[in-house]
Design a protein around this motif. Sequence first.
Motif, PDB file in Angstrom:
ATOM      1  N   THR B  60       0.823  -1.203   0.000  1.00 46.88           N
ATOM      2  CA  THR B  60       0.000   0.000   0.000  1.00 46.88           C
ATOM      3  C   THR B  60       0.862   1.260   0.000  1.00 46.88           C
ATOM      4  O   THR B  60       0.595   2.215  -0.719  1.00 46.88           O
ATOM      5  CB  THR B  60      -0.930  -0.004   1.226  1.00 46.88           C
ATOM      6  OG1 THR B  60      -1.785  -1.127   1.144  1.00 46.88           O
ATOM      7  CG2 THR B  60      -1.761   1.263   1.293  1.00 46.88           C
ATOM      8  N   ASP B 175      -5.966  -0.518  -4.745  1.00 52.15           N
ATOM      9  CA  ASP B 175      -5.452  -1.102  -3.498  1.00 52.15           C
ATOM     10  C   ASP B 175      -6.457  -2.108  -2.949  1.00 52.15           C
ATOM     11  O   ASP B 175      -7.445  -1.735  -2.342  1.00 52.15           O
ATOM     12  CB  ASP B 175      -5.194   0.012  -2.466  1.00 52.15           C
ATOM     13  CG  ASP B 175      -4.477  -0.527  -1.240  1.00 52.15           C
ATOM     14  OD1 ASP B 175      -4.157  -1.742  -1.224  1.00 52.15           O
ATOM     15  OD2 ASP B 175      -4.231   0.253  -0.309  1.00 52.15           O
ATOM     16  N   GLU B 176      -6.183  -3.377  -3.187  1.00 54.84           N
ATOM     17  CA  GLU B 176      -7.068  -4.462  -2.762  1.00 54.84           C
ATOM     18  C   GLU B 176      -8.535  -4.112  -2.974  1.00 54.84           C
ATOM     19  O   GLU B 176      -9.325  -4.116  -2.030  1.00 54.84           O
ATOM     20  CB  GLU B 176      -6.825  -4.795  -1.286  1.00 54.84           C
ATOM     21  CG  GLU B 176      -5.352  -5.013  -1.004  1.00 54.84           C
ATOM     22  CD  GLU B 176      -5.117  -5.846   0.240  1.00 54.84           C
ATOM     23  OE1 GLU B 176      -6.033  -6.597   0.629  1.00 54.84           O
ATOM     24  OE2 GLU B 176      -4.023  -5.770   0.802  1.00 54.84           O
TER      25      GLU B 176
END
Lengths: 691, 370
Positions: B60, B175-176
């Motif tokens: 991240t 991000d995910e």
Amino acid sequence: MRRGAGAWLLVAFVAAGLGLFIAAPILAVLVASFETPRRLERNELVTLTATMLEHVQEGDRERRLSGWWQRARPNERIDTRRTALELAGVSVTARADDRYDVQARAVDAAMDRLAPERRAEIEARLPLVNAALHKRVLIADGLDHAVRASDLAAFRLGQSTTMGIGNYARILKDERLRVAALNALALATTSATLVTALAFALAYAIQRARVPGAQAIRTVALLPLVSPPVLVAFALLLLFGRQGLVTFGLLDQTLGLVDANSFNIYGFGGIVAAQVIGLLPPAYVVIDNALARQDGALEEAAVSGGASFADVLRHVTLPMAAPALARAFIIAFVLSMTDFGNPEVVGQGYPVLAGEIYDMIIGTREFPLAAAACLSLLGPGLALYLLAERIFDRRRYDPGQRVAAATGHVVPAGIRHALLALGISTAAIVTILFLVVVASAFTVYWGVDHRFTLAHFLGVRADLQDQTFAQSGFGTRYLGLSSVWTSLQVAALAAPIGGFVALLTVYTLDRLRPPGRSALGFVALLPAVFPGIIFGIGYLHVFNAPLGLSALALTGSLAILVLNILFGNLFVGILAGRGVLQKTAAGIEDAAATLGASEWQCFRHVVLPLMRQAFLLGALFIFIDAMTTLSSVIFLVSGEHMLASVLIFSQATGVEYGSAAAKSTTILAVVLATVAVAFLVERRLNRMLHQ
Amino acid sequence: MGVDRRAGADTLRMSSAPVHLRCAGFGKRFGDVTAVDRVDLEVTRGAFVVLLGASGCGKTTLLRMIAGLVEPDTGSLTLDGMDLTRVPAAARNFGFVFQAYALFPTKTVADNIAFPLDIRGTGADERRARVSELAELTQIGDLLRRFPHELSGGQQQRVALARALAARPSLLLLDEPLSALDARIRLRLRKELHDLVRRVGVTAIYVTHDQEEALELADRIVVMDRGRIVQDDTPEGVYLRPASRHVASFVGRATLAGGIVGASGSVRLAHGDELTGLRHDLSPGRACAVAIRPEFVGLRSPAGAPYAATIVRRMFMGPHMRVLLDGPFGLALEAELDLKRWAALGLDVGDRVGVDIASQDLVVIADPTT
Ligand SMILES: Nc1ncnc2c1ncn2[C@@H]1O[C@H](COP(=O)(O)OP(=O)(O)OP(=O)(O)O)[C@@H](O)[C@H]1O
Ligand SMILES: [Mg+2]
């Protein structure tokens, strides 16, 4: 959960406490506000007087009546005789507004025409009629604990009551009250707007701009939370009043620029300044909480979508903070509307409705009108609240559980510096105001004689060499710190009991779950929304002579102060305790029960330890309030049981500045020390339990 | 542990495309924690790159540094040769899809999607056209008037994607984006997202800790561990030729056996057995690890089998049976075989079984300790 006899006893105890000491006073104010006064006819007045006099001992009664009649002034005698004649159906040729000698002759003539026994009959009634016409106030004052306060007030004024909205109509019609109400609205709007803006700026500086020294700024800005009453207004006077250090000492005496008698802080500006600083803590806490819970990813999403600092503020931060801003505004608005301390201290020449209510209660004792005025004070705040509820959809602002800090949203350096400057100035102003009060506590006579003294703490006059002050002898019994001692007694009684009652209440409502628990829970939280002034008036109303029995009267006692403060702040411990209980599943108790623990053992060994923090918080809050509250207890103190906070108020309104400052300083020291001790105790206990 | 760049596999697809984005020496510390440690990363135009790694490895942080949301301590970022290191996030025109979507709760779906356009002062006609184009692309045409709290998780995810694409970003960062969804929807949206990004043709960097997701989506997988890139390769490359024990066990299932390379290129395992026929280029005497994946392990009747083991457990996995073995080589091996084959063997827990190992498929990983 299975409920045994003990449980039912607890339920009864809690229900009785909440009903009697919270619901009843508030309900009484509500009912009283609709008791519309009607002028009593003269015959009704005489009958009522006779009823009232029944509370006076028999021999005593006759003696006082005849004494009053014998000492009656000529005009009163004529009035009395004419009224007695007219009530007996005898016509008198002179009217009440004729000259007294004309009336006297007409009355004598009418008397002479009567048959002797009829005349004797009328004359026998003269002392009573005289009392009904001229001595009602004297009679009423002697009955303070025997008759309901509202009945006494009506009797004083020669009125009876019917139910209606007359009191509310009078607030609109009466020029003086209407002006005071409009003033209060203007004041509340101004103060609430300014304090909301300031609170947002500070919260933004601390939460988002992460200015250096954030923790220190926050602590100082929250200081008014634990300050004695009207301290800020008082400090403003010490600096900018007629004898203020700046206005009088510097600008008038030293520089000769202004006349401090006309150039000073008294008035609208002064009240606003005092309220903005005083209301900053609650507004700040609400907004800070909201900003801290706001999902930082939102601001980052805006930034990566190309938004500038201003765009982020306009599209994300402010809309998301809107419900909190509204809440802060409403809280500040209501507190400003119901504040009479600051307007009385620095508001000379700017009457507000809360101040009028205070005058009504202390002066003319027009309860129903005061009650109606109190509830009118809440009207605008309630309307704002309902409006806000309609506008803001709760679900939309719920951050859910995952909340990140908005590290990717960088506040521009210029704005950061401006926010830092604002934070530092706010903290500096608050600090100076507090220090000024402390300094004046050690000063012989603020504005005049700035030598060091401890006299204000010791209760001796600091200015003995000045004979004019020394001889005045005004209120010397209230000079020292004995009232602080009384405050401390009340606080020390109310705090632990209150903390415990709060826990019992939470346990009873949320775990025993008796029928009607939601109503009881509602009642328990009422004092959180009803301002102190209403709660105080309610107590005065209900406990003056409950059920008409003077033996049950609580007014004038230490107990009524303890009860009022205890129940007025119970909600803090309840909310805290409820938070704890909700976090710990009921399963823990079930588990304990399956292990063979009785209900009491469950409470003692499982629930109580869990609630330690809630207890401490609830007790601490009650303690602080007992030391600092003004609005509700001011109606309940008596000569014997005088609280320091009330004396500070009256001495700051007068010019006993040194004495007021000495008490303020002592209270501040006591409260801060208590908070520190509570903090340390909590930490120590925590460490002990986790070792 | 050096970066293992298997240039051979890389060039298959991407050697012709020019480098679009380049991070050089990117680093970030938070107090004592080195979140990202001097990372070099190149991404070619139109590529779909997945950053894969365990929780807390710095994925991240790296992504946020690329977006400009975190300022790097060291290193630089260039896009098409232009230095963006000091350019603020708002001026980079990258799209970012957040893990919890970060939709603006006070704006409708349409206003959320149009937010980047509004910021840029796009005209009303173009705004409307773009919003409906994106809504169609992400299949949320009928939701435009709703507020985010009135949407399901999957719908919110689509809106977030549409918003990130609205201003035609030069780079899409995710991000995910699927981690907040439940498993079934995740599978469906994974495929949709892949198709959509391909159709739009935007260069994408996608962060996940789910190796299955990485294998399915990526042109290239960049595996991270403790702030560093430990392998940068195609999905096949990462699976078949993991650069380290860590990568081998993180991507796919594998049992790792430590050993030493012998003179003939065979590997002597710690247990004493010797494996021959392995493919590797390590010099004799080198410490190494052999990764044995379940599909390289065959089961047969014990008679005449090269190795023997005991069946410890069997797990019914739907289309196939996963069998846990005790041995050979003192290892706890796993085998996977289809149900028919399992039935034909007629074995059960506690039985002895013969084991085949396809040595030429086994991965030999040099141990960094020597
Ligand atoms: N703002 C911050 N302040 C301090 N430490 C941070 C911050 N952001 C990240 N870290 C630390 O940096 C390291 C890398 O964090 P990062 O969020 O990049 O990991 P990640 O690979 O995305 O993990 P996950 O899969 O859990 O999301 C972690 O140790 C984390 O605790
Ligand atoms: Mg992450």
